[in-house]
Scaffold this motif. Sequence first.
Motif, PDB file in Angstrom:
ATOM      1  N   GLU A 266      35.670  52.844  44.993  1.00 10.72           N
ATOM      2  CA  GLU A 266      36.625  51.742  44.961  1.00 10.72           C
ATOM      3  C   GLU A 266      35.858  50.438  44.788  1.00 10.72           C
ATOM      4  O   GLU A 266      34.683  50.362  45.156  1.00 10.72           O
ATOM      5  CB  GLU A 266      37.457  51.701  46.251  1.00 10.72           C
ATOM      6  CG  GLU A 266      36.625  51.535  47.505  1.00 10.72           C
ATOM      7  CD  GLU A 266      37.470  51.561  48.773  1.00 10.72           C
ATOM      8  OE1 GLU A 266      38.684  51.813  48.640  1.00 10.72           O
ATOM      9  OE2 GLU A 266      36.924  51.328  49.861  1.00 10.72           O
ATOM     10  N   PRO A 267      36.480  49.411  44.212  1.00 12.77           N
ATOM     11  CA  PRO A 267      35.777  48.131  44.038  1.00 12.77           C
ATOM     12  C   PRO A 267      35.424  47.501  45.391  1.00 12.77           C
ATOM     13  O   PRO A 267      36.279  47.391  46.282  1.00 12.77           O
ATOM     14  CB  PRO A 267      36.784  47.275  43.262  1.00 12.77           C
ATOM     15  CG  PRO A 267      37.722  48.256  42.641  1.00 12.77           C
ATOM     16  CD  PRO A 267      37.810  49.401  43.585  1.00 12.77           C
ATOM     17  N   VAL A 268      34.173  47.111  45.538  1.00 10.51           N
ATOM     18  CA  VAL A 268      33.684  46.502  46.778  1.00 10.51           C
ATOM     19  C   VAL A 268      33.037  45.176  46.440  1.00 10.51           C
ATOM     20  O   VAL A 268      32.160  45.105  45.570  1.00 10.51           O
ATOM     21  CB  VAL A 268      32.672  47.426  47.487  1.00 10.51           C
ATOM     22  CG1 VAL A 268      32.172  46.774  48.782  1.00 10.51           C
ATOM     23  CG2 VAL A 268      33.283  48.785  47.777  1.00 10.51           C
ATOM     24  N   ARG A 269      33.468  44.100  47.123  1.00  4.89           N
ATOM     25  CA  ARG A 269      32.871  42.776  46.943  1.00  4.89           C
ATOM     26  C   ARG A 269      31.583  42.713  47.752  1.00  4.89           C
ATOM     27  O   ARG A 269      31.578  42.428  48.952  1.00  4.89           O
ATOM     28  CB  ARG A 269      33.839  41.695  47.388  1.00  4.89           C
ATOM     29  CG  ARG A 269      35.058  41.520  46.473  1.00  4.89           C
ATOM     30  CD  ARG A 269      34.649  40.905  45.136  1.00  4.89           C
ATOM     31  NE  ARG A 269      33.971  39.640  45.301  1.00  4.89           N
ATOM     32  CZ  ARG A 269      34.597  38.463  45.389  1.00  4.89           C
ATOM     33  NH1 ARG A 269      35.918  38.408  45.298  1.00  4.89           N
ATOM     34  NH2 ARG A 269      33.904  37.351  45.531  1.00  4.89           N
ATOM     35  N   VAL A 270      30.475  42.982  47.098  1.00  9.96           N
ATOM     36  CA  VAL A 270      29.194  43.037  47.789  1.00  9.96           C
ATOM     37  C   VAL A 270      28.792  41.662  48.303  1.00  9.96           C
ATOM     38  O   VAL A 270      28.145  41.543  49.361  1.00  9.96           O
ATOM     39  CB  VAL A 270      28.123  43.613  46.847  1.00  9.96           C
ATOM     40  CG1 VAL A 270      26.751  43.616  47.515  1.00  9.96           C
ATOM     41  CG2 VAL A 270      28.491  45.024  46.430  1.00  9.96           C
ATOM     42  N   ASP A 271      29.162  40.607  47.609  1.00 11.51           N
ATOM     43  CA  ASP A 271      28.810  39.254  48.079  1.00 11.51           C
ATOM     44  C   ASP A 271      29.463  38.945  49.421  1.00 11.51           C
ATOM     45  O   ASP A 271      28.843  38.357  50.313  1.00 11.51           O
ATOM     46  CB  ASP A 271      29.204  38.227  47.027  1.00 11.51           C
ATOM     47  CG  ASP A 271      30.640  38.359  46.591  1.00 11.51           C
ATOM     48  OD1 ASP A 271      31.327  37.332  46.415  1.00 11.51           O
ATOM     49  OD2 ASP A 271      31.106  39.513  46.439  1.00 11.51           O
ATOM     50  N   GLU A 272      30.711  39.378  49.603  1.00  8.21           N
ATOM     51  CA  GLU A 272      31.382  39.162  50.895  1.00  8.21           C
ATOM     52  C   GLU A 272      30.756  40.028  51.982  1.00  8.21           C
ATOM     53  O   GLU A 272      30.605  39.594  53.127  1.00  8.21           O
ATOM     54  CB  GLU A 272      32.871  39.461  50.752  1.00  8.21           C
ATOM     55  CG  GLU A 272      33.605  38.519  49.817  1.00  8.21           C
ATOM     56  CD  GLU A 272      35.084  38.847  49.731  1.00  8.21           C
ATOM     57  OE1 GLU A 272      35.510  39.829  50.393  1.00  8.21           O
ATOM     58  OE2 GLU A 272      35.802  38.123  49.028  1.00  8.21           O
ATOM     59  N   VAL A 273      30.387  41.267  51.618  1.00 13.48           N
ATOM     60  CA  VAL A 273      29.732  42.135  52.595  1.00 13.48           C
ATOM     61  C   VAL A 273      28.403  41.525  53.036  1.00 13.48           C
ATOM     62  O   VAL A 273      28.050  41.560  54.230  1.00 13.48           O
ATOM     63  CB  VAL A 273      29.521  43.539  51.994  1.00 13.48           C
ATOM     64  CG1 VAL A 273      28.720  44.417  52.951  1.00 13.48           C
ATOM     65  CG2 VAL A 273      30.859  44.202  51.696  1.00 13.48           C
ATOM     66  N   ALA A 274      27.653  40.942  52.127  1.00 17.02           N
ATOM     67  CA  ALA A 274      26.384  40.306  52.473  1.00 17.02           C
ATOM     68  C   ALA A 274      26.587  39.109  53.385  1.00 17.02           C
ATOM     69  O   ALA A 274      25.833  38.905  54.355  1.00 17.02           O
ATOM     70  CB  ALA A 274      25.648  39.898  51.200  1.00 17.02           C
ATOM     71  N   ARG A 275      27.612  38.315  53.092  1.00 11.45           N
ATOM     72  CA  ARG A 275      27.887  37.142  53.937  1.00 11.45           C
ATOM     73  C   ARG A 275      28.280  37.567  55.356  1.00 11.45           C
ATOM     74  O   ARG A 275      27.785  37.005  56.351  1.00 11.45           O
ATOM     75  CB  ARG A 275      29.004  36.308  53.310  1.00 11.45           C
ATOM     76  CG  ARG A 275      29.210  34.953  54.002  1.00 11.45           C
ATOM     77  CD  ARG A 275      30.326  34.168  53.354  1.00 11.45           C
ATOM     78  NE  ARG A 275      30.001  33.837  51.966  1.00 11.45           N
ATOM     79  CZ  ARG A 275      30.584  34.389  50.911  1.00 11.45           C
ATOM     80  NH1 ARG A 275      31.510  35.319  51.076  1.00 11.45           N
ATOM     81  NH2 ARG A 275      30.238  34.022  49.689  1.00 11.45           N
ATOM     82  N   LEU A 276      29.129  38.587  55.472  1.00  9.65           N
ATOM     83  CA  LEU A 276      29.531  39.063  56.793  1.00  9.65           C
ATOM     84  C   LEU A 276      28.358  39.706  57.530  1.00  9.65           C
ATOM     85  O   LEU A 276      28.216  39.554  58.754  1.00  9.65           O
ATOM     86  CB  LEU A 276      30.667  40.073  56.657  1.00  9.65           C
ATOM     87  CG  LEU A 276      32.000  39.506  56.147  1.00  9.65           C
ATOM     88  CD1 LEU A 276      33.017  40.626  55.962  1.00  9.65           C
ATOM     89  CD2 LEU A 276      32.536  38.452  57.116  1.00  9.65           C
TER      90      LEU A 276
END
Length: 415
Positions: A266-276
């Motif tokens: 599924e599409p995953v926003r890696v930039d948001e995961v990195a920020r969190l």
Amino acid sequence: MRSERGRLTALYGGLLVLAGMLLTGVVYLLVREGLYSSISLAVTTVVPAKVLEAVPDPGGTAVPSPRTSFRPASPAPFPSGMPAEAVRPGYAVTQQLSDAVEGAALDRLLMVSLGVLALYALASVVLAWWMAGRVLRPVAVITDTARRLSGDNLLGAPSGEPWGRIDLKGPSGELKRLADTFDSMLERMQRLVAAQQRFAANAAHELRTPVAVQRAAAEIGLAGDPDPERVARIRTKLIDVADNSERIINGLLLLAASEQGLERREPVRVDEVARLGAEGLAAEAAERGVRVSVDARPLTVAGDAVLLERLLHNLLANAVRHNRPGGRVDVRTGPAGIEVSNTGPVVPEETVPLLFEPFHHTGGGGAGLGLSIVESIGHAHGATVAAAPNPPPSGGLTVRIRFPSTSDADEGSGQ
């Protein structure tokens, strides 16, 4: 006909024999078609000459030329006053000799052709059998190699040389590519089996240590009638050992799950995961005196959100814990993928590959599974994971992860 060699022999031999039969039939028909004319011409130039000399030639068309055919479709007209009996002996002699010679030549041709065809058929079968063996020899080698393989000889000989490889010599072709592909598959299997055995040995060693500590704490620390303060210390120690064991087990389960591949994407926003992930480690980073900076540009990856979150967490935790007071951690995401760089001790170039081995401890706590889990999750997503040491005085390590979608995007844009 139960073997491929027998089927190929029947096919090749049948085609060759069929071609020989067709060639023999065509030659026989062509020779038969013009044989009588050739024989008649030869006979009339030699044998009938004396007979024809006794026949008067009044200048008409009754007596044919010696080089014309003596098998007319209808009786030739004779001029008036020319008796037919005068020319019939020439016709009779020539026709009888021509028929006899033609029959004998055709019979001889047929017998010789059949004999040659029989020898040709035998030679064709033998040649087809030999050629089928030559063609199928690589397949036999591949089959024998696969039959000999086991977990022991797959890893190679004691001298370090690989066992069970085909290493087919010869020009490029379908079977050569098949053999090379089989060798490549064996190489990958060898690496997987070696990694599995090494992983199992390391896991057994790492899990044996906390169990031994727990046993020693229970048997020695709680022996006799310990006071409450001693019981509290042993209790704290057992809880720490249990937490460490739990981290090892969770890491092993996560590593095993990532090595099995992805069941769904599924599409995953890696930039948001990195920020969190950076926000979640902010307290630990502040406690260690490490500054974390995040440059999160948009990056979407088709994959598993839980595994990608664990990938970023392990990268950041590894960068924070293997740092120095006053150091920094730089996190970048974007079209180029993920890049995490940290300061810290200088890492020798030759030890970088060891950092991705399971249970490779470099200080800073942990079970030694961080970067091995990162690499396994990256490979499960089709990504390439690379690390390079930072030069002094900053030291530390830079880890870059490049996803397939990132490569496609760069190639499409001409970068």
